[in-house]
Design a protein around this motif. Structure first.
Motif, PDB file in Angstrom:
ATOM      1  N   GLY A 187      14.030 -16.336   4.800  1.00  0.00           N
ATOM      2  CA  GLY A 187      13.435 -15.238   5.515  1.00  0.00           C
ATOM      3  C   GLY A 187      12.814 -14.166   4.323  1.00  0.00           C
ATOM      4  O   GLY A 187      12.698 -14.561   2.990  1.00  0.00           O
ATOM      5  N   ALA A 188      11.992 -13.286   4.540  1.00  0.00           N
ATOM      6  CA  ALA A 188      11.494 -12.133   3.615  1.00  0.00           C
ATOM      7  C   ALA A 188      11.420 -10.774   4.019  1.00  0.00           C
ATOM      8  O   ALA A 188      11.447 -10.552   5.246  1.00  0.00           O
ATOM      9  N   ASP A 189      11.427  -9.824   3.106  1.00  0.00           N
ATOM     10  CA  ASP A 189      10.886  -8.586   3.708  1.00  0.00           C
ATOM     11  C   ASP A 189       9.451  -8.383   3.234  1.00  0.00           C
ATOM     12  O   ASP A 189       8.985  -8.824   2.352  1.00  0.00           O
ATOM     13  N   ILE A 190       9.126  -7.619   4.071  1.00  0.00           N
ATOM     14  CA  ILE A 190       7.722  -7.302   4.023  1.00  0.00           C
ATOM     15  C   ILE A 190       7.293  -5.884   3.633  1.00  0.00           C
ATOM     16  O   ILE A 190       8.000  -4.948   3.822  1.00  0.00           O
ATOM     17  N   GLY A 191       6.009  -5.827   2.967  1.00  0.00           N
ATOM     18  CA  GLY A 191       5.900  -4.338   2.493  1.00  0.00           C
ATOM     19  C   GLY A 191       4.223  -4.297   2.337  1.00  0.00           C
ATOM     20  O   GLY A 191       3.738  -5.113   2.004  1.00  0.00           O
ATOM     21  N   VAL A 192       4.069  -3.282   2.702  1.00  0.00           N
ATOM     22  CA  VAL A 192       2.495  -2.918   3.092  1.00  0.00           C
ATOM     23  C   VAL A 192       2.231  -1.354   2.911  1.00  0.00           C
ATOM     24  O   VAL A 192       2.978  -0.545   3.318  1.00  0.00           O
ATOM     25  N   ALA A 193       1.242  -1.190   2.276  1.00  0.00           N
ATOM     26  CA  ALA A 193       0.609   0.279   2.002  1.00  0.00           C
ATOM     27  C   ALA A 193      -0.810   0.095   1.666  1.00  0.00           C
ATOM     28  O   ALA A 193      -1.337  -0.546   0.875  1.00  0.00           O
ATOM     29  N   ILE A 194      -1.634   0.832   2.942  1.00  0.00           N
ATOM     30  CA  ILE A 194      -2.834   1.470   2.310  1.00  0.00           C
ATOM     31  C   ILE A 194      -2.979   2.739   1.740  1.00  0.00           C
ATOM     32  O   ILE A 194      -2.797   3.662   2.488  1.00  0.00           O
ATOM     33  N   GLY A 195      -3.369   2.716   0.472  1.00  0.00           N
ATOM     34  CA  GLY A 195      -3.225   3.908  -0.096  1.00  0.00           C
ATOM     35  C   GLY A 195      -4.370   4.951  -0.175  1.00  0.00           C
ATOM     36  O   GLY A 195      -4.360   6.150  -0.192  1.00  0.00           O
TER      37      GLY A 195
ATOM     38  N   ILE B 228      -2.774  -7.492  -3.751  1.00  0.00           N
ATOM     39  CA  ILE B 228      -3.817  -6.280  -3.721  1.00  0.00           C
ATOM     40  C   ILE B 228      -4.315  -6.647  -2.667  1.00  0.00           C
ATOM     41  O   ILE B 228      -5.065  -7.396  -2.394  1.00  0.00           O
ATOM     42  N   ILE B 229      -4.641  -5.325  -1.965  1.00  0.00           N
ATOM     43  CA  ILE B 229      -5.474  -5.343  -0.909  1.00  0.00           C
ATOM     44  C   ILE B 229      -6.579  -4.801  -1.025  1.00  0.00           C
ATOM     45  O   ILE B 229      -6.852  -3.655  -1.756  1.00  0.00           O
ATOM     46  N   GLU B 230      -7.952  -5.641  -1.025  1.00  0.00           N
ATOM     47  CA  GLU B 230      -8.936  -5.322  -1.534  1.00  0.00           C
ATOM     48  C   GLU B 230     -10.105  -5.191  -0.470  1.00  0.00           C
ATOM     49  O   GLU B 230      -9.948  -6.339   0.517  1.00  0.00           O
ATOM     50  N   GLU B 231     -11.055  -4.391  -0.586  1.00  0.00           N
ATOM     51  CA  GLU B 231     -12.102  -4.182   0.525  1.00  0.00           C
ATOM     52  C   GLU B 231     -13.142  -5.241   0.152  1.00  0.00           C
ATOM     53  O   GLU B 231     -13.585  -5.366  -1.210  1.00  0.00           O
ATOM     54  N   LYS B 232     -13.489  -6.420   0.864  1.00  0.00           N
ATOM     55  CA  LYS B 232     -14.346  -7.297   0.421  1.00  0.00           C
ATOM     56  C   LYS B 232     -15.413  -7.062   0.077  1.00  0.00           C
ATOM     57  O   LYS B 232     -16.082  -7.466  -0.886  1.00  0.00           O
ATOM     58  N   SER B 233     -16.304  -6.131   0.782  1.00  0.00           N
ATOM     59  CA  SER B 233     -17.814  -5.713   0.237  1.00  0.00           C
ATOM     60  C   SER B 233     -17.810  -5.016  -0.840  1.00  0.00           C
ATOM     61  O   SER B 233     -18.718  -5.261  -1.686  1.00  0.00           O
ATOM     62  N   SER B 234     -16.819  -4.154  -1.171  1.00  0.00           N
ATOM     63  CA  SER B 234     -17.132  -3.200  -2.522  1.00  0.00           C
ATOM     64  C   SER B 234     -16.232  -3.682  -3.454  1.00  0.00           C
ATOM     65  O   SER B 234     -16.152  -3.437  -4.564  1.00  0.00           O
TER      66      SER B 234
ATOM     67  N   PRO C  68      -9.646  -2.085  -4.485  1.00  0.00           N
ATOM     68  CA  PRO C  68      -8.577  -2.001  -4.116  1.00  0.00           C
ATOM     69  C   PRO C  68      -8.450  -0.812  -3.459  1.00  0.00           C
ATOM     70  O   PRO C  68      -8.541   0.394  -3.749  1.00  0.00           O
ATOM     71  N   ILE C  69      -7.691  -0.922  -2.184  1.00  0.00           N
ATOM     72  CA  ILE C  69      -7.196  -0.197  -1.112  1.00  0.00           C
ATOM     73  C   ILE C  69      -5.902   0.057  -0.981  1.00  0.00           C
ATOM     74  O   ILE C  69      -5.284   0.944  -0.166  1.00  0.00           O
ATOM     75  N   GLY C  70      -5.121  -0.728  -1.453  1.00  0.00           N
ATOM     76  CA  GLY C  70      -3.626  -0.792  -1.002  1.00  0.00           C
ATOM     77  C   GLY C  70      -2.853  -2.059  -1.693  1.00  0.00           C
ATOM     78  O   GLY C  70      -3.557  -2.770  -2.458  1.00  0.00           O
ATOM     79  N   TRP C  71      -1.684  -2.272  -1.782  1.00  0.00           N
ATOM     80  CA  TRP C  71      -0.989  -3.146  -1.797  1.00  0.00           C
ATOM     81  C   TRP C  71      -0.089  -4.060  -0.873  1.00  0.00           C
ATOM     82  O   TRP C  71       0.184  -3.382   0.314  1.00  0.00           O
ATOM     83  N   THR C  72       0.480  -5.382  -0.990  1.00  0.00           N
ATOM     84  CA  THR C  72       1.274  -5.874  -0.021  1.00  0.00           C
ATOM     85  C   THR C  72       2.367  -6.831  -0.683  1.00  0.00           C
ATOM     86  O   THR C  72       1.752  -7.340  -1.793  1.00  0.00           O
ATOM     87  N   SER C  73       3.386  -7.179  -0.025  1.00  0.00           N
ATOM     88  CA  SER C  73       4.191  -8.013  -0.708  1.00  0.00           C
ATOM     89  C   SER C  73       5.210  -8.833   0.213  1.00  0.00           C
ATOM     90  O   SER C  73       5.299  -8.093   1.546  1.00  0.00           O
ATOM     91  N   LEU C  74       5.659  -9.973  -0.283  1.00  0.00           N
ATOM     92  CA  LEU C  74       6.520 -10.661   0.609  1.00  0.00           C
ATOM     93  C   LEU C  74       7.758 -10.861  -0.541  1.00  0.00           C
ATOM     94  O   LEU C  74       7.465 -11.489  -1.629  1.00  0.00           O
ATOM     95  N   ASP C  75       8.855 -10.190  -0.221  1.00  0.00           N
ATOM     96  CA  ASP C  75      10.254 -10.582  -1.162  1.00  0.00           C
ATOM     97  C   ASP C  75      11.034 -11.541  -0.269  1.00  0.00           C
ATOM     98  O   ASP C  75      11.625 -11.137   0.472  1.00  0.00           O
TER      99      ASP C  75
END
Length: 170
Positions: A62-70, A36-42, A45-52
């Motif tokens: 190797g890995a597939d990367i995934g990123v989403a800032i929602g 989970i992408i989390e804003e540190k100060s608050s 959660p503002i998005g998610w990311t992954s390594l497959d």
């Protein structure tokens, strides 16, 4: 988020989703890492990311990367850049992978720009490979090889006072 989940059949039940993340939390599957992408100060959660992670003959290669800032108000503020730097550090420096692959849609200009900024090179396109918004779209495949990744040339990952973030394994 429509670009993060493009297939109607990709939707799964809440129980299936909880089961998937429970496995990830327990560490049952080395190959799938979700954050989970989390804003540190608050701590919001503002998005998610992954390594497959994928491998060949019991070796992670190797890995597939995934990123989403929602959260739209968090776009173009450096979160994606920081998250991708952290994922690349994990992939190449901790997991010793040979390559990282980035899949996106041809219309996703922000994703393409970030991938290229981080050193990924376009390797190909698959025509009319996904269906959303009531039509087919091309996918773009980008890759970054270990010998193209140079951690010493990347800017520091030191936290920024007003806008730092952290990723939490989930």
């Amino acid at each position: 988020m429509r670009l993060a989940r493009s297939f109607p059949d990709h939707t799964i039940s809440r129980e299936a989703l909880e089961s998937r993340y429970e496995k990830a939390i327990k560490g049952d599957d080395f190959r799938q890492r979700y954050y989970i992408i989390e804003e540190k100060s608050s701590r919001k959660p503002i998005g998610w990311t992954s390594l497959d992670i994928h491998g060949w003959t019991r070796r992670a290669t190797g890995a597939d990367i995934g990123v989403a800032i929602g959260e739209k108000d968090r776009w173009k503020k450096g979160y994606g850049t920081e998250v991708v730097r952290l994922l690349l550090r994990e992939a190449f420096e901790q997991l010793n992978l040979h390559r990282v692959t980035w899949w996106t849609f041809a219309e996703n200009e922000a994703s393409l720009a970030l991938a290229k900024k981080m050193g990924f090179k376009e390797e190909g396109r698959t025509r009319d490979s996904v269906f959303f918004d009531n039509r087919y779209h091309d996918s773009v495949i980008l890759g970054l090889l270990r010998d193209e990744y140079d951690a010493s040339s990347k800017p520091s990952l030191s936290p920024r006072p007003k806008r730092s973030m952290r990723t939490k394994s989930s």
